[in-house]
Structures are given as structure tokens and as C-alpha cells.
Design an enzyme around this catalytic site. Structure first.
Site, PDB file in Angstrom:
ATOM      1  N   HIS A 101       1.777 -11.188   5.692  1.00 20.96           N
ATOM      2  CA  HIS A 101       2.690 -10.787   5.998  1.00 20.96           C
ATOM      3  C   HIS A 101       3.873 -11.596   6.645  1.00 20.96           C
ATOM      4  CE1 HIS A 101      -1.311  -8.317   6.997  1.00 20.96           C
ATOM      5  NE2 HIS A 101      -0.675  -6.740   6.919  1.00 20.96           N
ATOM      6  N   ASP A 104       2.700 -12.937   9.639  1.00 19.38           N
ATOM      7  CA  ASP A 104       1.397 -13.924  10.217  1.00 19.38           C
ATOM      8  C   ASP A 104       1.582 -15.036   9.775  1.00 19.38           C
ATOM      9  OD1 ASP A 104      -0.015 -11.635   9.564  1.00 19.38           O
ATOM     10  OD2 ASP A 104      -0.512 -12.173   7.152  1.00 19.38           O
ATOM     11  N   GLU A 232      -1.538   0.368  -0.368  1.00 16.18           N
ATOM     12  CA  GLU A 232      -2.835   0.417  -0.136  1.00 16.18           C
ATOM     13  C   GLU A 232      -3.727   1.658   1.086  1.00 16.18           C
ATOM     14  OE1 GLU A 232      -3.652  -3.742   1.281  1.00 16.18           O
ATOM     15  OE2 GLU A 232      -5.068  -2.603   3.288  1.00 16.18           O
ATOM     16  N   GLU A 268      -8.938  -0.399  -0.419  1.00 14.61           N
ATOM     17  CA  GLU A 268      -9.465  -1.319   0.301  1.00 14.61           C
ATOM     18  C   GLU A 268     -11.044  -0.595   0.083  1.00 14.61           C
ATOM     19  OE1 GLU A 268      -7.865  -3.465   3.510  1.00 14.61           O
ATOM     20  OE2 GLU A 268      -9.165  -2.984   4.369  1.00 14.61           O
ATOM     21  N   HIS A 271     -11.722   1.230   3.709  1.00 17.04           N
ATOM     22  CA  HIS A 271     -10.677   1.634   3.599  1.00 17.04           C
ATOM     23  C   HIS A 271     -11.010   3.414   2.582  1.00 17.04           C
ATOM     24  CE1 HIS A 271      -6.572  -0.595   4.190  1.00 17.04           C
ATOM     25  NE2 HIS A 271      -7.742  -0.912   5.232  1.00 17.04           N
ATOM     26  N   ASP A 296      -8.623  -5.040  -2.640  1.00 14.67           N
ATOM     27  CA  ASP A 296      -9.016  -5.588  -0.932  1.00 14.67           C
ATOM     28  C   ASP A 296     -10.688  -5.933  -0.544  1.00 14.67           C
ATOM     29  OD1 ASP A 296      -5.742  -6.895  -0.493  1.00 14.67           O
ATOM     30  OD2 ASP A 296      -5.435  -5.695   1.848  1.00 14.67           O
ATOM     31  N   ASP A 307     -12.121   0.233  10.922  1.00 12.51           N
ATOM     32  CA  ASP A 307     -11.605  -0.963   9.744  1.00 12.51           C
ATOM     33  C   ASP A 307     -12.183  -1.459  10.197  1.00 12.51           C
ATOM     34  OD1 ASP A 307     -11.311  -1.757   7.172  1.00 12.51           O
ATOM     35  OD2 ASP A 307      -9.045  -1.608   8.176  1.00 12.51           O
ATOM     36  N   ASP A 309     -14.059  -4.458   8.313  1.00 14.53           N
ATOM     37  CA  ASP A 309     -13.117  -5.714   7.886  1.00 14.53           C
ATOM     38  C   ASP A 309     -14.265  -7.533   7.651  1.00 14.53           C
ATOM     39  OD1 ASP A 309     -11.020  -4.457   6.860  1.00 14.53           O
ATOM     40  OD2 ASP A 309      -9.505  -5.255   8.351  1.00 14.53           O
ATOM     41  N   ASP A 339      -9.389  -8.900   2.685  1.00 14.14           N
ATOM     42  CA  ASP A 339      -8.863  -8.992   3.821  1.00 14.14           C
ATOM     43  C   ASP A 339     -10.344  -8.751   4.527  1.00 14.14           C
ATOM     44  OD1 ASP A 339      -7.253  -8.035   5.456  1.00 14.14           O
ATOM     45  OD2 ASP A 339      -6.835  -6.392   4.291  1.00 14.14           O
TER      46      ASP A 339
END
Ligand code: XLS
Ligand code: NI
Ligand code: NI
Length: 437
Positions: A101, A104, A232, A268, A271, A296, A307, A309, A339
Site C-alpha cells: 500500500h 506502508d 478484492e 483472498e 475473505h 491473497d 480475518d 490472516d 497476505d
């Protein structure tokens, strides 16, 4: 500069019997399987935000990560040395891509102009590091959800100025992605949804998001960015309900706003499960409607409703998903972006290697197993057999749209009852899959 990961060399393939945890047991970048190298099949990518920005705080505790290369400040110099640490990591790991991003990689300034200058200063270092290593972005994106200005959303905000700010930010993020040679650009609707319909004009918000994405397409052409846009899907979190809730909702949305030609989907895993689907379901749907683009890669936790991750380690999942990827003829511009974040308990720099090595090996096994299943042809053969009646004259006529209700009515009146059904052999097929694992 001091090494960020001293004592760790280039991670090598040492084979399935190796005992060294810092080696690949299954992923060998240059090994050719199914007509391509494993690196070409899998197109691994590191997520800058989780690996280099996330300190792993959770709702009950502060962050725990040790990042000795990071002085914790918001300075440009710190952002630049962080970028160098990230490239050292990716080079040692041996991945060809990263995803980022805008926020980031560089700190936010007091004005948009200052923020853009900060970004340019870090992009300069990213570029140098890319030239040194050959690693480049799989995709870039804009963070339109962290800053308080986006508390009502970005493209779906009730505040026109916030919409304008988001447009300006995305324009810059697209320019930067282009400058860095990014293969694609992602839109994830972080707060494009609502908390309550009592304060929300859904129709208007969706129209605004549609127009926002149309303008992004116009801008993409204007600046000459050739890569695809991805949406996404995610059903919720941070909002209660997001407009891009799953692959099917995205498809409907893209059709309504005339965007199917310019977008694909970035699916993802976590998700998908939050949306009440399986990872494979979302992949299969995206492939079926011609929108599959990128992945992802992560996983959720059956017992936790958010999430999480986590790094993907479930072989069942990687096999099923790689079967779909192969059916879709593989990635073109997309790839497998981790991700994912290391657990809060795994706070040392070396844990970042363990996590990625595990994910890469899990997908390498998924790939090899999926190829073996395809080669044996048992599953494919079963599928063909199951739909055999559709390969008859009548099936073909229905599929091509030349048969009507009137003729089908006649046909069935004459025949009386359909031909007998065959067993779906669910358990037999599940057993078969286990034989390959
Ligand atoms: C959040 C999303 C996000 C996107 C990029 O849940 O996964 O990280 O991938 O904005
Ligand atoms: Ni994501
Ligand atoms: Ni996510």
C-alpha cells in the site's frame, strides 16, 4: 548498511528429507513441473504491510514483533532503511514479487503534497533495490481505510471532499505502481460499506463507488498503465457489510457499472471463509465468469470470526485451489501474495522466514499434487462421465440455445420419466483425493 537478518543466507531447496527448518522441502524455483518452472507457476509475493509494518497487536495486547532494523519513528530515513531490510528478506527468501500500500512504504505528511513527496523519496530506494534484486511489485494499492478521514469510507463517503482525496491518492498510487513496474493494481474496499442502513443511502454509495472505479480506468489509460485492476472481495471487517462482499457480488457490481473488461478478482482465502464460502468456491466462481486474476494466500481459523490472516499451511486447501488455478490455465499477471502475518507469539525476525517457507512449501505441494491428479485423469474422467448426457445431441442443443420449452415439453411427455440418475460418488472422490496427499 547492517544486515537486517544476519546469519541467514539464501534459503535453498534441500528436499523432503532435510531437517533444516530454513530450507525448502518442496519448493524448488527452477524445477520444471507441468511445463513451467515452479517459480513461473506460483509467482510468490511478500505483503509489505504484514511483514514489515504489522507489529501484531491484537484487541487485548500491544505489538510484540522485534524489528531491529526499524527505529520506530515516522522518518523518511527509517522508511528507507525498512525498505532495504524488506528487500534483503525477499532476496534471501527467493520471491520474485512484493505487494504494497502507498502508506506502508512511506509516512503520511501534513498535507497530501507532503505525503506524495515522502512517497517519492521512498520509491527512489524501492527502485534502487528492485534494480539490484530484480524483485518487483505484483501489485500496488492505496490505503483508504486507516486514516480517520476515511471513517465513513473513501469512494462511498458521504463527504465529497473525502471522495476527492481518495481519487487523488489513488491517482498517485497508480503512478507509483507504474513507475515501479507493478504487474497489477488492487482495489480493496476497506471501508466501502456501512455500519447501519439508518444513516446510509446504499444506492448513492454504490453509484459513487462505480463512478470512482470508472474514473480510475480512465486515469489508467491516461497514464499508460497496462496491467489489470483487481477487486478484492471481502464481506465485512472493518465495516459490518461491504459492497464487494464476495466474488458474485463483485461480478454483479462490475457488470452494473460497465467495468468487467477492466477488472479481475483478487481472491483472498480468509475473505472467502468470512463470506461463508470456501476458498475454492470463490476461485471457481471467479474462474467460471472469466474474472480470476490473483490470490491473497492465507487462512482463517475455524474458531475465530475475523480475518486472522494466518500463513497457509493446509495442504487440502492448497491442492484444491491449485486444481482450480491449473484449470484456469494458471496465473498471467497475478500470483500468490502472502497476505498473512506471523502469530503474535512468533515475534523474532527469523519467524518471518519460517512462516513464508511453510507457505511456499504448502503451495509447492499443492501444485505438484494437483498436477498428479490431473495427470492420472481419474477426477477429470469422472467429471466428463457425470455430464455425459450433455454431450448428446439434446444436451448440445440446449447449451447452444436452440431448444425451447415447447420441444422439451413434447420430448418429456413422450418419454415419461428421465433416464436414471447415477451416484455422485462423493465419498469415493473424497477418498481418492486423500490418496494423493
Ligand atoms: C484486508 C485486505 C488487504 C488487501 C489490500 O483484509 O486483505 O490487506 O489485500 O488492501
Ligand atoms: Ni488481502
Ligand atoms: Ni484480508
Amino acid at each position: 548498511m547492517k544486515e537486517a537478518f544476519p546469519g541467514v543466507g539464501k534459503i535453498a531447496y534441500e528436499g523432503p528429507k532435510a531437517k533444516n527448518p530454513l530450507s525448502f522441502k518442496h519448493y524448488q524455483a527452477s524445477e520444471v513441473v507441468g511445463g513451467k518452472t515452479m517459480a513461473e507457476h506460483l509467482r510468490f509475493s511478500v505483503a509489505y504491510w504484514h511483514s514489515f509494518r504489522n507489529m501484531n497487536a491484537d484487541p487485548f495486547g500491544v505489538g510484540t514483533r522485534q524489528m531491529p532494523w526499524d527505529d520506530g519513528s515516522n522518518s523518511i530515513e527509517n522508511a528507507q532503511s525498512r525498505a532495504r531490510a524488506a528487500f534483503e528478506f525477499m532476496e534471501k527468501l527467493g520471491v520474485p514479487f512484493y505487494c504494497f500500500h502507498d502508506r506502508d512504504v512511506a509516512p503520511e505528511g501534513n498535507t497530501l503534497a507532503e505525503t506524495n513527496r515522502n512517497l517519492d523519496a521512498v520509491v527512489k530506494v524501492l527502485k534502487e533495490e528492485q534494480q539490484r534484486t530484480g524483485i518487483r511489485p505484483l501489485w500496488g494499492t492505496a490505503n483508504l481505510f486507516s486514516h480517520p478521514r476515511f471513517l465513513h469510507g473513501a469512494a462511498t463517503s458521504c463527504n465529497t471532499d473525502v471522495f476527492a482525496y481518495a481519487a487523488a491518492q489513488v491517482a498517485k498510487a497508480m503512478e507509483v505502481t507504474l513507475e515501479l513496474g507493478g504487474a497489477g493494481y488492487v482495489f480493496w474496499g476497506g471501508r466501502e460499506g456501512y455500519k447501519t442502513l439508518l444513516n446510509t443511502d446504499m444506492r448513492r454509495e454504490m453509484d459513487h463507488l462505480g463512478r470512482f472505479l470508472q474514473m480510475a480506468v480512465e486515469y489508467k489509460k491516461e497514464i499508460g498503465f497496462a496491467g489489470p485492476f483487481y477487486i478484492e472481495p471481502k464481506p465485512k471487517e472493518p465495516t459490518k457489510h461491504q459492497y464487494d462482499s464476495d466474488a458474485a457480488a463483485c461480478y454483479a457490481f462490475l457488470q452494473r457499472y460497465g467495468l468487467t473488461g477492466d477488472f479481475r478478482l483478487n481472491i483472498e482465502a480468509n475473505h472467502a471463509t468470512l463470506a461463508g464460502h470456501t476458498f475454492q468456491h470463490e476461485m471457481e466462481y471467479a474462474t467460471a465468469v472469466g474474472l480470476f486474476g490473483s490470490i491473497d494466500a492465507n487462512r482463517g481459523d475455524m474458531l475465530l470470526g475475523w480475518d486472522t490472516d494466518q500463513f497457509p499451511t493446509d495442504l487440502y486447501d492448497t491442492v484444491l485451489v491449485m486444481l482450480t488455478v491449473l484449470r484456469a490455465d494458471g496465473f498471467t499477471t497475478g500470483g500468490l501474495n502472502f497476505d498473512a502475518k506471523v502469530s503474535r507469539e512468533s515475534f523474532e525476525p527469523i519467524d518471518l522466514f519460517h512462516a513464508h517457507i511453510g507457505g511456499m512449501d504448502a503451495f509447492a505441494r499443492g501444485l505438484k499434487t494437483a498436477l498428479a491428479i490431473r495427470e492420472d485423469g481419474v477426477l477429470g474422467g469422472f467429471l466428463k462421465q457425470r455430464y455425459a448426457s450433455w454431450d448428446t445431441d439434446m444436451g448440445r442443443e440446449i447449451e447452444s440455445g436452440t431448444l425451447s420449452f415447447t420441444r422439451l415439453k413434447q420430448y418429456m411427455i413422450e418419454k415419461g420419466e428421465p433416464a436414471a440418475n447415477a451416484s455422485g460418488r462423493v465419498e469415493m472422490l473424497e477418498n481418492l483425493l486423500n490418496e494423493y496427499l
